[in-house]
Design an enzyme around this catalytic site. Structure first.
Site, PDB file in Angstrom:
ATOM      1  NE  ARG A 158      -4.994   4.502  -8.084  1.00  0.00           N
ATOM      2  CZ  ARG A 158      -3.697   4.729  -8.207  1.00  0.00           C
ATOM      3  NH1 ARG A 158      -3.239   5.465  -9.230  1.00  0.00           N
ATOM      4  NH2 ARG A 158      -2.840   4.251  -7.319  1.00  0.00           N
ATOM      5  CE  LYS A 183      -5.102   6.184  -3.893  1.00  0.00           C
ATOM      6  NZ  LYS A 183      -5.400   4.771  -3.535  1.00  0.00           N
ATOM      7  CG  HIS A 252      -7.544  -0.787  -6.830  1.00  0.00           C
ATOM      8  ND1 HIS A 252      -7.277   0.410  -7.452  1.00  0.00           N
ATOM      9  CD2 HIS A 252      -6.379  -1.175  -6.243  1.00  0.00           C
ATOM     10  CE1 HIS A 252      -6.007   0.743  -7.232  1.00  0.00           C
ATOM     11  NE2 HIS A 252      -5.452  -0.209  -6.512  1.00  0.00           N
ATOM     12  NE  ARG A 255      -3.520   1.109  -9.990  1.00  0.00           N
ATOM     13  CZ  ARG A 255      -2.789   1.887 -10.751  1.00  0.00           C
ATOM     14  NH1 ARG A 255      -3.117   2.064 -12.028  1.00  0.00           N
ATOM     15  NH2 ARG A 255      -1.707   2.492 -10.280  1.00  0.00           N
ATOM     16  CG  HIS A 278       2.804   2.815  -8.426  1.00  0.00           C
ATOM     17  ND1 HIS A 278       2.971   1.454  -8.286  1.00  0.00           N
ATOM     18  CD2 HIS A 278       1.470   3.043  -8.286  1.00  0.00           C
ATOM     19  CE1 HIS A 278       1.797   0.879  -8.068  1.00  0.00           C
ATOM     20  NE2 HIS A 278       0.873   1.820  -8.075  1.00  0.00           N
ATOM     21  CE1 TYR A 287      -0.886  -5.137  -7.768  1.00  0.00           C
ATOM     22  CE2 TYR A 287       0.593  -3.260  -7.753  1.00  0.00           C
ATOM     23  CZ  TYR A 287      -0.684  -3.770  -7.763  1.00  0.00           C
ATOM     24  OH  TYR A 287      -1.758  -2.920  -7.754  1.00  0.00           O
TER      25      TYR A 287
END
Length: 307
Positions: A158, A183, A252, A255, A278, A287
């Site tokens: 990010r 995050k 983003h 990404r 993640h 995705y």
């Protein structure tokens, strides 16, 4: 109490109190306060003279309801949820401070959001390569911006992770680069690739202001300071400079392009999840919607249809 991305001069008295309440009473992070201000500040401005501590008690449910119905459609489903949560946090603050005796939360309509209901929005990988050609490498800002964009395109991190790199996060002898968690994701540890190392060295030698700050990337000034959210307007300029037409011009999108590229290369979903940092593979499942190669295997001919 400064909030990253906003100065005290840019906020009204009631917004300053709201920020202080979020930070001191609720222990909310600066980045979250900033995101909430994106939605709360226009709402207070829409109130006009009624957006002051002495007059906000006149705020009624009808105004809130109409404002939400008018404003929410311009956001995606995901950001509609963020928009409503921000307004609710502001109304809770008004009740806590005694500025309103009404139950304003009931005036905020509920907009249902479903997990995996949207297709990830990004740009093509070829456009990411075009974007890397946008910064002018004969300027100090250009060297800095190129290094940040290259890091994002190389590792899929990010913008916050790339822009907030510390000098100590680059281990030259071990040829590794470290990224802090973001995050609630995992911290990341990657090889320091040669092209990335060259871009960083070029910036340090020929673009980074002299400073004792631990941050790698700095914003020029007297004194220099860490990079702020103002970089977003620069990114939009870069999109236009290289002729990328897209509904999404945010960081983003890079990404998303990185993750989509990995999907197209048949990278296992678990590996993509680990690379993106993640904590749950559920965050990576979105995705699969852009994995055209695998999606085509589900297509079946319709015998009754003649083309």
């Amino acid at each position: 109490m400064p909030i990253k991305g906003y100065s005290k001069e840019g906020l009204s008295k009631i917004l300053l109190e709201y920020c202080e309440h979020q930070k001191e009473i609720q222990s909310v992070l600066d980045c979250t306060i900033y995101q909430r201000l994106i939605h709360v500040k226009p709402f207070v401005e829409a109130l006009g003279i009624n957006g002051t501590p002495s007059r906000i008690k006149n705020l009624d449910s009808k105004f809130i309801h109409n404002y939400v119905l008018k404003t929410a459609p311009q956001f995606s489903r995901k950001y509609q949820k963020e928009f409503l949560c921000s307004l609710r946090s502001f109304f809770k603050f008004l009740t806590f401070k005694g500025y309103s005796e009404k139950n304003l939360l009931d005036a905020v309509p509920k907009i249902p959001t479903w997990q995996l209901s949207e297709v990830p929005r990004g740009i093509k990988w070829d456009d990411v390569q075009k974007l890397l050609s946008a910064p002018r490498l004969n300027t100090q800002h250009g060297r800095r911006n190129y290094a940040i964009l290259l890091i994002m395109a190389t590792y899929g991190v990010r913008f916050a992770q790339a822009s907030r790199l510390k000098l100590k996060d680059i281990h030259w002898k071990q040829e590794r680069i470290f990224f802090a968690s973001c995050k609630l994701g995992r911290p990341l540890n990657f090889p320091l690739y040669e092209n990335v190392a060259i871009a960083i060295i070029d910036y340090i030698k020929n673009g980074r202001p002299q400073s004792d700050l631990p941050n790698l990337f700095l914003q020029r000034g007297n004194p220099a300071k860490p990079l702020s959210h103002g970089f977003h307007s620069t990114l939009k300029l870069y999109f236009k400079r290289v002729g990328i037409e897209s509904n999404t011009m945010g960081f983003h999108s890079i990404r998303h392009a990185f993750a989509t590229k990995l999907m197209n290369e048949d990278t296992p979903l678990k590996s993509i999840s680990d690379i993106l940092g993640h904590t749950s593979i559920k965050s990576t499942l979105c995705y699969t919607k852009v994995d055209e190669k695998r999606l085509r295997t589900f297509c079946r001919e319709w015998p009754e249809v003649t083309l």
